[in-house]
Design a protein around this motif. Structure first.
Motif, PDB file in Angstrom:
ATOM      1  N   HIS A   2       0.867  -1.175   0.000  1.00  0.00           N
ATOM      2  CA  HIS A   2       0.000   0.000   0.000  1.00  0.00           C
ATOM      3  C   HIS A   2       0.907   1.229   0.000  1.00  0.00           C
ATOM      4  O   HIS A   2       1.698   1.416   0.932  1.00  0.00           O
ATOM      5  CB  HIS A   2      -0.910   0.014   1.223  1.00  0.00           C
ATOM      6  N   ALA A   3       0.814   2.032  -1.043  1.00  0.00           N
ATOM      7  CA  ALA A   3       1.750   3.142  -1.208  1.00  0.00           C
ATOM      8  C   ALA A   3       1.009   4.436  -1.485  1.00  0.00           C
ATOM      9  O   ALA A   3       0.053   4.469  -2.266  1.00  0.00           O
ATOM     10  CB  ALA A   3       2.730   2.845  -2.348  1.00  0.00           C
ATOM     11  N   GLY A   4       1.454   5.501  -0.833  1.00  0.00           N
ATOM     12  CA  GLY A   4       0.815   6.795  -1.027  1.00  0.00           C
ATOM     13  C   GLY A   4       1.671   7.916  -0.479  1.00  0.00           C
ATOM     14  O   GLY A   4       2.873   7.757  -0.271  1.00  0.00           O
ATOM     15  N   ALA A   5       1.027   9.050  -0.205  1.00  0.00           N
ATOM     16  CA  ALA A   5       1.764  10.212   0.290  1.00  0.00           C
ATOM     17  C   ALA A   5       0.788  11.222   0.873  1.00  0.00           C
ATOM     18  O   ALA A   5      -0.403  11.232   0.536  1.00  0.00           O
ATOM     19  CB  ALA A   5       2.569  10.862  -0.833  1.00  0.00           C
ATOM     20  N   VAL A   6       1.298  12.055   1.762  1.00  0.00           N
ATOM     21  CA  VAL A   6       0.587  13.258   2.197  1.00  0.00           C
ATOM     22  C   VAL A   6       1.199  14.416   1.421  1.00  0.00           C
ATOM     23  O   VAL A   6       2.423  14.612   1.445  1.00  0.00           O
ATOM     24  CB  VAL A   6       0.727  13.477   3.720  1.00  0.00           C
ATOM     25  N   LEU A   7       0.352  15.171   0.713  1.00  0.00           N
ATOM     26  CA  LEU A   7       0.832  16.191  -0.214  1.00  0.00           C
ATOM     27  C   LEU A   7       0.359  17.574   0.212  1.00  0.00           C
ATOM     28  O   LEU A   7      -0.772  17.743   0.694  1.00  0.00           O
ATOM     29  CB  LEU A   7       0.319  15.906  -1.632  1.00  0.00           C
ATOM     30  N   GLY A   8       1.206  18.559  -0.010  1.00  0.00           N
ATOM     31  CA  GLY A   8       0.824  19.942   0.239  1.00  0.00           C
ATOM     32  C   GLY A   8       0.002  20.521  -0.894  1.00  0.00           C
ATOM     33  O   GLY A   8      -0.610  21.574  -0.754  1.00  0.00           O
ATOM     34  N   SER A   9      -0.032  19.821  -2.043  1.00  0.00           N
ATOM     35  CA  SER A   9      -0.804  20.284  -3.192  1.00  0.00           C
ATOM     36  C   SER A   9      -1.065  19.104  -4.119  1.00  0.00           C
ATOM     37  O   SER A   9      -0.207  18.225  -4.274  1.00  0.00           O
ATOM     38  CB  SER A   9      -0.051  21.374  -3.957  1.00  0.00           C
ATOM     39  N   LEU A  35       5.348   0.070   8.362  1.00  0.00           N
ATOM     40  CA  LEU A  35       5.135   1.304   7.615  1.00  0.00           C
ATOM     41  C   LEU A  35       6.455   2.041   7.477  1.00  0.00           C
ATOM     42  O   LEU A  35       7.187   2.210   8.451  1.00  0.00           O
ATOM     43  CB  LEU A  35       4.113   2.197   8.319  1.00  0.00           C
ATOM     44  N   LEU A  36       6.745   2.475   6.239  1.00  0.00           N
ATOM     45  CA  LEU A  36       7.962   3.237   5.957  1.00  0.00           C
ATOM     46  C   LEU A  36       7.566   4.644   5.545  1.00  0.00           C
ATOM     47  O   LEU A  36       6.692   4.824   4.689  1.00  0.00           O
ATOM     48  CB  LEU A  36       8.756   2.560   4.842  1.00  0.00           C
ATOM     49  N   TRP A  42      -0.235  14.101  10.677  1.00  0.00           N
ATOM     50  CA  TRP A  42      -1.175  13.076  10.210  1.00  0.00           C
ATOM     51  C   TRP A  42      -0.421  11.878   9.626  1.00  0.00           C
ATOM     52  O   TRP A  42      -0.777  10.728   9.890  1.00  0.00           O
ATOM     53  CB  TRP A  42      -2.104  13.671   9.153  1.00  0.00           C
ATOM     54  N   ALA A  43       0.620  12.135   8.855  1.00  0.00           N
ATOM     55  CA  ALA A  43       1.411  11.047   8.279  1.00  0.00           C
ATOM     56  C   ALA A  43       2.093  10.240   9.377  1.00  0.00           C
ATOM     57  O   ALA A  43       2.168   9.010   9.302  1.00  0.00           O
ATOM     58  CB  ALA A  43       2.447  11.603   7.303  1.00  0.00           C
ATOM     59  N   ALA A  44       2.588  10.915  10.401  1.00  0.00           N
ATOM     60  CA  ALA A  44       3.263  10.224  11.492  1.00  0.00           C
ATOM     61  C   ALA A  44       2.310   9.292  12.233  1.00  0.00           C
ATOM     62  O   ALA A  44       2.737   8.265  12.785  1.00  0.00           O
ATOM     63  CB  ALA A  44       3.874  11.237  12.457  1.00  0.00           C
ATOM     64  N   GLY A  45       1.020   9.632  12.261  1.00  0.00           N
ATOM     65  CA  GLY A  45       0.042   8.799  12.957  1.00  0.00           C
ATOM     66  C   GLY A  45      -0.571   7.711  12.107  1.00  0.00           C
ATOM     67  O   GLY A  45      -1.428   6.950  12.588  1.00  0.00           O
ATOM     68  N   LEU A  46      -0.150   7.608  10.858  1.00  0.00           N
ATOM     69  CA  LEU A  46      -0.747   6.606   9.965  1.00  0.00           C
ATOM     70  C   LEU A  46      -0.446   5.182  10.425  1.00  0.00           C
ATOM     71  O   LEU A  46      -1.262   4.274  10.234  1.00  0.00           O
ATOM     72  CB  LEU A  46      -0.244   6.818   8.538  1.00  0.00           C
ATOM     73  N   GLY A  47       0.721   4.983  11.040  1.00  0.00           N
ATOM     74  CA  GLY A  47       1.054   3.649  11.532  1.00  0.00           C
ATOM     75  C   GLY A  47       0.044   3.158  12.549  1.00  0.00           C
ATOM     76  O   GLY A  47      -0.325   1.976  12.559  1.00  0.00           O
ATOM     77  N   THR A  48      -0.430   4.059  13.408  1.00  0.00           N
ATOM     78  CA  THR A  48      -1.456   3.691  14.396  1.00  0.00           C
ATOM     79  C   THR A  48      -2.782   3.407  13.712  1.00  0.00           C
ATOM     80  O   THR A  48      -3.480   2.433  14.046  1.00  0.00           O
ATOM     81  CB  THR A  48      -1.630   4.828  15.421  1.00  0.00           C
ATOM     82  N   ARG A  49      -3.153   4.248  12.739  1.00  0.00           N
ATOM     83  CA  ARG A  49      -4.426   4.051  12.040  1.00  0.00           C
ATOM     84  C   ARG A  49      -4.448   2.729  11.289  1.00  0.00           C
ATOM     85  O   ARG A  49      -5.480   2.066  11.208  1.00  0.00           O
ATOM     86  CB  ARG A  49      -4.666   5.200  11.056  1.00  0.00           C
ATOM     87  N   GLY A  99       7.272  18.725  -4.306  1.00  0.00           N
ATOM     88  CA  GLY A  99       8.283  18.323  -3.337  1.00  0.00           C
ATOM     89  C   GLY A  99       7.795  18.480  -1.906  1.00  0.00           C
ATOM     90  O   GLY A  99       8.458  18.044  -0.969  1.00  0.00           O
ATOM     91  N   ARG A 100       6.610  19.094  -1.748  1.00  0.00           N
ATOM     92  CA  ARG A 100       6.011  19.248  -0.414  1.00  0.00           C
ATOM     93  C   ARG A 100       5.186  17.993  -0.116  1.00  0.00           C
ATOM     94  O   ARG A 100       3.981  17.946  -0.366  1.00  0.00           O
ATOM     95  CB  ARG A 100       5.154  20.514  -0.365  1.00  0.00           C
ATOM     96  N   LEU A 101       5.854  16.986   0.401  1.00  0.00           N
ATOM     97  CA  LEU A 101       5.185  15.703   0.616  1.00  0.00           C
ATOM     98  C   LEU A 101       5.864  14.890   1.709  1.00  0.00           C
ATOM     99  O   LEU A 101       7.026  15.139   2.070  1.00  0.00           O
ATOM    100  CB  LEU A 101       5.153  14.881  -0.674  1.00  0.00           C
ATOM    101  N   VAL A 102       5.130  13.912   2.214  1.00  0.00           N
ATOM    102  CA  VAL A 102       5.673  12.827   3.023  1.00  0.00           C
ATOM    103  C   VAL A 102       5.165  11.544   2.373  1.00  0.00           C
ATOM    104  O   VAL A 102       3.956  11.294   2.357  1.00  0.00           O
ATOM    105  CB  VAL A 102       5.208  12.897   4.494  1.00  0.00           C
TER     106      VAL A 102
END
Length: 273
Positions: free
Chosen positions: A113-120, A172-173, A183-190, A212-215
């Motif tokens: 499962h692969a994704g990202a948190v994006l600023g835009s 989770l990596l 929010w990205a840091a808490g994804l492991g718990t979710r 480039g504004r992403l995690v």
């Protein structure tokens, strides 16, 4: 990007850096030495890999006239590609034939499962983005959580925002770009991950995600015994073109697909004389 070894059995990675910028004869020599050293080579690269690099890889394979070099470009984001490559390096220490190991990549993508948190999401073209989400991209401070694989998902980040995650135990990596996201840091718990690890952001990630504004994040199976059990449980067949043992319906080395199944002919009815 080559991730560090998961365990002591993980085979080392070979990064084909600047392969499109080297003189052709130098790149040809390097790849030939690699093939002779290991017997077979599986080149795993992102679909965001620049076209000059992809063309050079196909040129080298053609010049070497080698059916021992497989080019594998799964539809995963860059961090997912790096995770998949490491899983194949883990499996390379097991007693698997080159064809089975190479085609195992297609199987293992289903468990990533692969994704990202994006600023835009204004330049995101890998996942369907609605007009409302595009408009929200221009609001300062907006963030979006996106899953690109195995099925597209997009939500605006909020305390109660959720993404459908894996239904089995994973790690989770996280790879942080130019964005801070609790929010990205808490994804492991979710997602009830066994644990969360961090790594550097792959160089291709800003191009793949359009910012480039992403995690970037990726959940994956880390245990070698589980990976091996998955691969070993799938029926193996021989490629009808090159003879490699494979799993699935496509050979990664020669790209041949399994011929369509033809039902056996009914015996001819003969009229007694």
């Amino acid at each position: 990007m080559a991730l560090p070894a998961q365990d002591e059995r993980t085979m080392p990675a070979v990064v084909l850096g600047d392969i499109d910028r080297k003189p052709l004869d130098h790149a040809l020599t390097d790849l030939n030495i690699l093939t002779e050293q290991y017997g077979h080579v599986v080149v795993v690269c992102s679909q965001a890999t620049p076209e000059p690099v992809v063309r050079r890889l196909h040129t080298l394979r053609s010049l070497l006239e080698s059916d021992r070099i497989a080019l594998f470009r799964p539809g995963l984001p860059p961090l997912g590609i790096a995770v998949l490559a490491r899983q194949l390096r883990q499996l390379a220490s097991c007693e698997l034939s080159p064809g089975v190991l190479a085609s195992a990549g297609r199987l293992l993508t289903h468990y990533i499962h692969a994704g990202a948190v994006l600023g835009s999401v204004a330049r995101l073209d890998r996942v369907p983005v609605g007009l409302k989400a595009h408009a929200r991209s221009w609001v300062p401070g907006s963030q979006f959580a996106v899953v690109a694989h195995p099925e597209p998902q997009l939500v605006k980040v909020a305390p109660d925002a959720t993404l459908k995650g894996p239904e089995f135990g994973t790690w989770l990596l996280l790879a942080k770009g130019q964005l801070q996201s609790e929010w990205a840091a808490g994804l492991g718990t979710r997602w009830k991950a066994h644990g969360v690890r961090e790594t550097a952001l792959p160089a291709e990630s800003p191009l793949w995600w359009g910012t480039g504004r992403l995690v970037e994040f990726c959940s994956y199976l880390a245990d070698l015994s589980v990976l091996y059990q998955l691969v070993a449980s799938v029926r193996r067949t021989s490629c009808h073109w090159c003879g490699m043992d494979v799993i699935g319906d496509r050979c990664v080395f020669c790209s041949a697909t399994a011929p369509p199944h033809e039902p056996p002919r009914a015996p001819e009815q003969r009229t007694p004389a």
